[in-house]
Design a protein around this motif. Structure first.
Motif, PDB file in Angstrom:
ATOM      1  N   GLN B  27     -54.749  -8.118 -40.590  1.00  0.00           N
ATOM      2  CA  GLN B  27     -53.685  -8.024 -39.582  1.00  0.00           C
ATOM      3  C   GLN B  27     -52.335  -8.341 -40.221  1.00  0.00           C
ATOM      4  O   GLN B  27     -52.212  -9.329 -40.950  1.00  0.00           O
ATOM      5  N   LYS B  80     -55.387   2.288 -30.092  1.00  0.00           N
ATOM      6  CA  LYS B  80     -54.974   1.105 -30.857  1.00  0.00           C
ATOM      7  C   LYS B  80     -54.319   1.515 -32.172  1.00  0.00           C
ATOM      8  O   LYS B  80     -53.901   0.662 -32.943  1.00  0.00           O
ATOM      9  N   MET B 152     -45.640   4.563 -32.062  1.00  0.00           N
ATOM     10  CA  MET B 152     -45.465   3.150 -31.740  1.00  0.00           C
ATOM     11  C   MET B 152     -45.391   2.852 -30.245  1.00  0.00           C
ATOM     12  O   MET B 152     -45.505   1.694 -29.843  1.00  0.00           O
ATOM     13  N   HIS B 155     -47.805   0.543 -28.431  1.00  0.00           N
ATOM     14  CA  HIS B 155     -48.038  -0.731 -29.112  1.00  0.00           C
ATOM     15  C   HIS B 155     -49.373  -0.772 -29.846  1.00  0.00           C
ATOM     16  O   HIS B 155     -50.249  -1.579 -29.514  1.00  0.00           O
ATOM     17  N   VAL B 157     -52.144  -1.551 -32.866  1.00  0.00           N
ATOM     18  CA  VAL B 157     -52.288  -2.693 -33.766  1.00  0.00           C
ATOM     19  C   VAL B 157     -52.086  -2.240 -35.210  1.00  0.00           C
ATOM     20  O   VAL B 157     -51.796  -3.036 -36.078  1.00  0.00           O
ATOM     21  N   LEU B 159     -50.516   1.070 -37.748  1.00  0.00           N
ATOM     22  CA  LEU B 159     -49.800   2.352 -37.865  1.00  0.00           C
ATOM     23  C   LEU B 159     -50.215   3.011 -39.167  1.00  0.00           C
ATOM     24  O   LEU B 159     -50.078   2.428 -40.238  1.00  0.00           O
ATOM     25  N   ASN B 184     -43.435  -3.195 -39.551  1.00  0.00           N
ATOM     26  CA  ASN B 184     -44.407  -4.148 -40.081  1.00  0.00           C
ATOM     27  C   ASN B 184     -43.929  -5.593 -39.876  1.00  0.00           C
ATOM     28  O   ASN B 184     -44.712  -6.464 -39.500  1.00  0.00           O
ATOM     29  N   THR B 188     -46.754  -5.191 -36.673  1.00  0.00           N
ATOM     30  CA  THR B 188     -47.767  -4.147 -36.704  1.00  0.00           C
ATOM     31  C   THR B 188     -48.258  -3.914 -38.143  1.00  0.00           C
ATOM     32  O   THR B 188     -47.453  -3.838 -39.069  1.00  0.00           O
ATOM     33  N   THR B 189     -49.558  -3.836 -38.304  1.00  0.00           N
ATOM     34  CA  THR B 189     -50.132  -3.511 -39.607  1.00  0.00           C
ATOM     35  C   THR B 189     -49.775  -2.064 -39.940  1.00  0.00           C
ATOM     36  O   THR B 189     -49.861  -1.195 -39.079  1.00  0.00           O
TER      37      THR B 189
END
Ligand SMILES: Nc1ncnc2c1ncn2[C@@H]1O[C@H](COP(=O)(O)OP(=O)(O)OP(=O)(O)O)[C@@H](O)[C@H]1O
Ligand SMILES: [Mg+2]
Lengths: 286, 228
Positions: B27, B80, B152, B155, B157, B159, B184, B188-189
């Protein structure tokens, strides 16, 4: 609720996009159906002609002159209970005379010459079940009926019957064969045309997939489009065939298809259109 | 662990496009996957969004396992995940606003929330004034920003960006990379595939190198650099 609304929006967006390509697809489908409908109209009329021909394959049973009306009807009931007999119609001497005068007005004098005591014989008009008609069965029936007390003679078209029956059977088989070939090729044409028009939008399907749209959400616009194109295409084909039929009606007497056939044609369009659209939107997922 | 791959092999036809892949993504990481054309970068990303399933081995993404996931669950996984492609993949017949709103609409998000989220996201991306434009009216850089906004908006988790700068000139490419780094930083990963890892400043991410379908471990981009 919002999801249903978005799905409806997708359906409408999809139906409004690419009007040119859709028109071409519709024309293709309609053209395919014109060919099919023409065949259907021809075979429907052929069907009518053959049914009429076969109804002519009956028998005329002449009764002895001394037979009373009541006795005649009894014999009629008896024949009517025999296997493969569809209907029996009793023709009284009076009716026979009326028929004679109507059919051969020029020869009415023959009856007048015979005087008022003369009576044409009573007879029974027999029609057979269409499926039962065969050369052997009819001559057998004619023997049985001829043997009934009170029957003078049982006549049928011995000379033309065999040829007629053979022709009718051959035509029936040809029509069915051609029908199968046409239904399959029409289905394929509609299937591939609709499929192609959906495949052209595989990018949309791809994008929908990657943003996490449920499978039904992705497919439903295409299903609706498939039904729409199948139904309007086949209905268009029907309308064009109807116009054609109207134009030609003065040259060739014929009738248009019955309602049940029209329904089936539209159903065929809807089903093949839907299956084609689904196939077009189908993505291999491993 | 957000993404785990164990002994993964993926082949198209005879030859494996990916083999013996063992990988973990935590994450909040920024992972850069580099390698020559045909090395398997796109294939690796496809495994993460489960556009493909491995022939052997297991891919686990946020609890969804490649060997157990049912077809009806794929949309749940993909909600996700945000995905950005080299060729943008925008819907040409829809406006910027509608393109960005798509991931929300396919999940049945209410119209008011869609409006609010899309408008604020477009503002953050500097695209507010283009919201009613169609993709073909935009520059490449703008189109890619729209694609990133679309990725995006729900939302995600994680990208995934597959050569996001492949069709852009160097200056615009830098802007896009900067945007990804910013995303990032906000939590966001990000997994970015690129044939040119130098686009991402060293130390800003974890660098993986794919060589003919085999993962060669971290920080190999320096080696790649000296090769060329
Ligand atoms: N759908 C497919 N069918 C057959 N082979 C494929 C398919 N997709 C990829 N491949 C093959 O798998 C290997 C890896 O391809 P992949 O697209 O993952 O490479 P890549 O690193 O993304 O390359 P590029 O930098 O050119 O995008 C290649 O040899 C490619 O030819
Ligand atoms: Mg690639």
């Amino acid at each position: 609720m919002s999801l249903v609304k978005s799905a409806l929006r997708e359906i409408s967006l999809n139906l409004h996009s690419r009007p040119g390509a859709r028109l071409v697809t519709l024309l293709m489908v309609a053209l395919a159906f014109i060919v099919f409908n023409t065949f259907l109209i021809i075979s429907w009329n052929l069907q009518g002609i053959m049914d009429r021909e076969e109804n002519l394959v009956g028998m005329e049973v002449f009764l002895y002159r001394g037979i009373s009306q009541a006795e005649g009807r009894l014999i009629g009931d008896h024949i009517s209970s025999m296997q493969d007999v569809k209907s029996v119609y009793f023709v009284s001497p009076q009716e026979a005379e009326a028929l004679f005068r109507a059919d051969l007005p020029g020869r009415a004098d023959l009856l007048d010459v015979m005087g008022t005591d003369f009576r044409l014989p009573a007879s029974l008009q027999i029609v057979f079940e269409t499926e039962a008609i065969s050369q052997g069965r009819i001559s057998e029936l004619s023997r049985q009926i001829g043997a009934i007390a009170g029957v003078e003679d049982a006549v049928y078209g011995e000379d033309y019957l065999p040829g007629l029956l053979k022709t009718v059977t051959t035509i029936r088989r040809l029509v069915i064969l051609l029908g199968i070939v046409l239904v399959s090729s029409i289905s394929l044409v509609v299937f591939y045309t609709v499929r192609l028009s959906v495949v052209r939008r595989s990018l949309t399907v791809d994008i929908m997939r990657t943003v996490g749209a449920p499978w039904w959400f992705i497919r439903i616009p295409f299903v609706v489009e498939g039904i729409f194109m199948g139904v309007t295409g086949s209905a268009g084909g029907l309308a064009l065939a109807a116009i054609l039929s109207k134009v030609l009606s003065s040259a060739v007497t014929h009738r248009f298809m019955p309602m049940s056939w029209i329904t089936l044609v539209i159903l065929l369009g809807a089903v093949t259109g839907t299956v084609g659209a689904l196939a077009g939107s189908y993505e291999k997922e491993r | 662990m957000l993404v785990t791959m164990n002994g993964v092999r993926l082949s198209y036809g005879r030859w494996p496009a990916l083999d013996k892949i063992d990988m973990e993504i935590r994450q909040g990481e920024f992972v850069v996957i580099s390698g020559a054309s045909g090395a398997g970068k796109t294939s690796l990303l496809r495994l993460i969004w489960m556009g493909d399933r491995p022939d052997s081995g297991i891919v686990d993404v946020s609890g969804f396992r490649s060997d157990r996931i049912r077809k009806v669950e794929l949309p749940q996984l993909r909600r996700k995940i945000g995905i950005v492609f080299q060729d943008f993949r925008l819907l040409h017949t829809r406006t910027v606003f509608d393109n960005v709103a798509l991931p929300l609409q396919v999940t049945g998000t209410g119209n008011r929330i869609v409006q609010k989220r899309v408008i604020s996201l477009l503002a953050r991306m500097g695209l507010s004034h283009r919201r009613n434009a169609f993709p073909h009216e935009l520059s490449g850089g703008e189109q890619q920003r729209v694609a990133i906004a679309r990725a995006m908006v729900a939302h995600p988790v994680i990208l995934l960006a597959d050569e996001p700068t492949g069709n852009l000139d160097p200056e615009v490419s830098m802007e896009v990379v900067e945007l990804l780094l910013e995303i990032n930083r906000a939590g966001t990963t990000v997994v970015m595939a690129t044939h040119d890892p130098r686009q991402v400043p060293a130390g800003k991410g974890r660098f993986l190198f794919l060589d003919k379908g085999v993962l060669r471990g971290a920080d190999r981009w320096t080696e790649l650099d000296s090769d060329s």
